[in-house]
Design a protein around this motif. Sequence first.
Motif, PDB file in Angstrom:
ATOM      1  N   ALA A 124       0.806  -1.219   0.000  1.00 46.30           N
ATOM      2  CA  ALA A 124       0.000   0.000   0.000  1.00 46.30           C
ATOM      3  C   ALA A 124       0.838   1.268   0.000  1.00 46.30           C
ATOM      4  N   SER A 125       2.024   1.211   0.576  1.00 46.13           N
ATOM      5  CA  SER A 125       2.836   2.427   0.680  1.00 46.13           C
ATOM      6  C   SER A 125       4.317   2.088   0.653  1.00 46.13           C
ATOM      7  N   ALA A 126       5.119   3.106   0.362  1.00 47.44           N
ATOM      8  CA  ALA A 126       6.569   2.941   0.392  1.00 47.44           C
ATOM      9  C   ALA A 126       7.043   2.571   1.795  1.00 47.44           C
ATOM     10  N   LEU A 127       6.378   3.105   2.817  1.00 47.32           N
ATOM     11  CA  LEU A 127       6.749   2.770   4.196  1.00 47.32           C
ATOM     12  C   LEU A 127       6.551   1.288   4.465  1.00 47.32           C
ATOM     13  N   ASP A 128       5.488   0.719   3.921  1.00 49.58           N
ATOM     14  CA  ASP A 128       5.272  -0.718   4.085  1.00 49.58           C
ATOM     15  C   ASP A 128       6.427  -1.518   3.504  1.00 49.58           C
ATOM     16  N   VAL A 129       6.933  -1.080   2.352  1.00 50.04           N
ATOM     17  CA  VAL A 129       8.067  -1.758   1.728  1.00 50.04           C
ATOM     18  C   VAL A 129       9.327  -1.564   2.568  1.00 50.04           C
ATOM     19  N   ASP A 130       9.531  -0.347   3.049  1.00 55.03           N
ATOM     20  CA  ASP A 130      10.728  -0.042   3.837  1.00 55.03           C
ATOM     21  C   ASP A 130      10.825  -0.886   5.095  1.00 55.03           C
ATOM     22  N   THR A 131       9.705  -1.226   5.697  1.00 52.69           N
ATOM     23  CA  THR A 131       9.709  -1.907   6.996  1.00 52.69           C
ATOM     24  C   THR A 131       9.592  -3.429   6.880  1.00 52.69           C
ATOM     25  N   LEU A 132       9.622  -3.963   5.662  1.00 46.22           N
ATOM     26  CA  LEU A 132       9.561  -5.411   5.495  1.00 46.22           C
ATOM     27  C   LEU A 132      10.794  -6.084   6.103  1.00 46.22           C
ATOM     28  N   VAL A 133      10.605  -7.237   6.673  1.00 41.70           N
ATOM     29  CA  VAL A 133      11.720  -8.067   7.121  1.00 41.70           C
ATOM     30  C   VAL A 133      12.002  -9.096   6.034  1.00 41.70           C
ATOM     31  N   VAL A 134      13.238  -9.573   5.982  1.00 43.94           N
ATOM     32  CA  VAL A 134      13.617 -10.558   4.980  1.00 43.94           C
ATOM     33  C   VAL A 134      12.824 -11.840   5.198  1.00 43.94           C
ATOM     34  N   PRO A 135      12.090 -12.309   4.201  1.00 47.31           N
ATOM     35  CA  PRO A 135      11.311 -13.541   4.366  1.00 47.31           C
ATOM     36  C   PRO A 135      12.214 -14.771   4.357  1.00 47.31           C
ATOM     37  N   PRO A 136      11.733 -15.892   4.824  1.00 46.25           N
ATOM     38  CA  PRO A 136      12.532 -17.123   4.779  1.00 46.25           C
ATOM     39  C   PRO A 136      12.727 -17.565   3.331  1.00 46.25           C
ATOM     40  N   PRO A 137      13.735 -18.414   3.069  1.00 47.11           N
ATOM     41  CA  PRO A 137      13.953 -18.905   1.703  1.00 47.11           C
ATOM     42  C   PRO A 137      12.694 -19.531   1.121  1.00 47.11           C
ATOM     43  N   GLY A 138      12.498 -19.282  -0.156  1.00 46.01           N
ATOM     44  CA  GLY A 138      11.306 -19.789  -0.831  1.00 46.01           C
ATOM     45  C   GLY A 138      11.158 -19.096  -2.167  1.00 46.01           C
ATOM     46  N   GLU A 139      10.034 -18.409  -2.381  1.00 42.91           N
ATOM     47  CA  GLU A 139       9.819 -17.740  -3.659  1.00 42.91           C
ATOM     48  C   GLU A 139      10.643 -16.460  -3.765  1.00 42.91           C
ATOM     49  N   TRP A 140      10.922 -16.077  -5.011  1.00 39.39           N
ATOM     50  CA  TRP A 140      11.664 -14.847  -5.318  1.00 39.39           C
ATOM     51  C   TRP A 140      10.654 -13.702  -5.336  1.00 39.39           C
ATOM     52  N   ILE A 141      10.767 -12.783  -4.381  1.00 40.34           N
ATOM     53  CA  ILE A 141       9.751 -11.739  -4.192  1.00 40.34           C
ATOM     54  C   ILE A 141      10.312 -10.363  -4.553  1.00 40.34           C
ATOM     55  N   TYR A 142       9.578  -9.651  -5.408  1.00 41.60           N
ATOM     56  CA  TYR A 142       9.872  -8.243  -5.693  1.00 41.60           C
ATOM     57  C   TYR A 142       8.755  -7.426  -5.062  1.00 41.60           C
ATOM     58  N   ALA A 143       9.062  -6.813  -3.917  1.00 39.40           N
ATOM     59  CA  ALA A 143       8.079  -6.034  -3.171  1.00 39.40           C
ATOM     60  C   ALA A 143       8.129  -4.588  -3.640  1.00 39.40           C
ATOM     61  N   TRP A 144       6.949  -4.015  -3.953  1.00 38.54           N
ATOM     62  CA  TRP A 144       6.953  -2.656  -4.486  1.00 38.54           C
ATOM     63  C   TRP A 144       5.704  -1.892  -4.065  1.00 38.54           C
ATOM     64  N   ALA A 145       5.828  -0.564  -4.135  1.00 39.07           N
ATOM     65  CA  ALA A 145       4.700   0.323  -3.859  1.00 39.07           C
ATOM     66  C   ALA A 145       4.911   1.617  -4.636  1.00 39.07           C
ATOM     67  N   TRP A 146       3.824   2.283  -4.938  1.00 42.45           N
ATOM     68  CA  TRP A 146       3.951   3.591  -5.580  1.00 42.45           C
ATOM     69  C   TRP A 146       4.483   4.615  -4.583  1.00 42.45           C
ATOM     70  N   GLN A 147       5.464   5.393  -5.009  1.00 39.09           N
ATOM     71  CA  GLN A 147       5.858   6.590  -4.268  1.00 39.09           C
ATOM     72  C   GLN A 147       5.103   7.797  -4.797  1.00 39.09           C
ATOM     73  N   GLU A 148       5.009   7.863  -6.128  1.00 38.84           N
ATOM     74  CA  GLU A 148       4.272   8.934  -6.800  1.00 38.84           C
ATOM     75  C   GLU A 148       3.775   8.358  -8.126  1.00 38.84           C
ATOM     76  N   GLU A 149       2.553   7.871  -8.131  1.00 40.78           N
ATOM     77  CA  GLU A 149       2.053   7.127  -9.293  1.00 40.78           C
ATOM     78  C   GLU A 149       2.016   7.962 -10.557  1.00 40.78           C
ATOM     79  N   ALA A 150       1.613   9.218 -10.443  1.00 39.27           N
ATOM     80  CA  ALA A 150       1.512  10.066 -11.636  1.00 39.27           C
ATOM     81  C   ALA A 150       2.850  10.227 -12.336  1.00 39.27           C
ATOM     82  N   ALA A 151       3.931  10.205 -11.565  1.00 39.95           N
ATOM     83  CA  ALA A 151       5.274  10.375 -12.123  1.00 39.95           C
ATOM     84  C   ALA A 151       5.963   9.045 -12.407  1.00 39.95           C
TER      85      ALA A 151
END
Length: 221
Positions: A124-151
Amino acid sequence: MTSATELDVLRVFCGPDGRYGNALGVVRDGTAVVGEVARQTLARRLGYSETVFVDDDERGAVDIYTPTTRLPFAGHPCVGTAWLLDLPELRVPAGVVEARQDGEFSWITARPEWAPGRTLRQYASALDVDTLVVPPPGEWIYAWAWQEEAAGRIRARAFPGRGDGIDEDEATGAAALLLTRELGRALNISQGAGSQILTAPNPDGSVEIGGRVVLESTTVA
């Protein structure tokens, strides 16, 4: 491999101040490391997210390895190696990668179907991405959020999930390529601690990926 084999260490997708970026090892004389087993062993020992072996520096034929596997294509190794060798194209197992330089940015053009599988997970937000902890080994995850969608500005982090000692990739071109295809627009991605990746989709379905490259050191592998 002989003791005289040189290894160039680059940082690819650096931030505007030249810091950060994802480390890349490039063995210019790839013929000195014969066979997949020897190359995989060296890539594992070096411990970079990818190591490139240059098999032909005139034709741009290269071979790419993570610490655990050989890749048919990868983004930051192609961007960095094209910059280092100053070539208009690279040849990887997946196909021909076009390359160009534009001021401070090094660009490649590649096809999203070449990229290894990634789980693109929106938050939902860049802060949510910033505060993620490293998940255990498994799937390859690209976590992302809009910082400024219009741009087209995005905050992202990458978790390979391979269990090979690389818990988080600082900058990941292949995942950025897949996200660009999914969103269908040019992106300005801030990934990791301070890396920057630029992308732009083309009408034929290919995607341009660009960033800054810095030569960190030249040493003996």
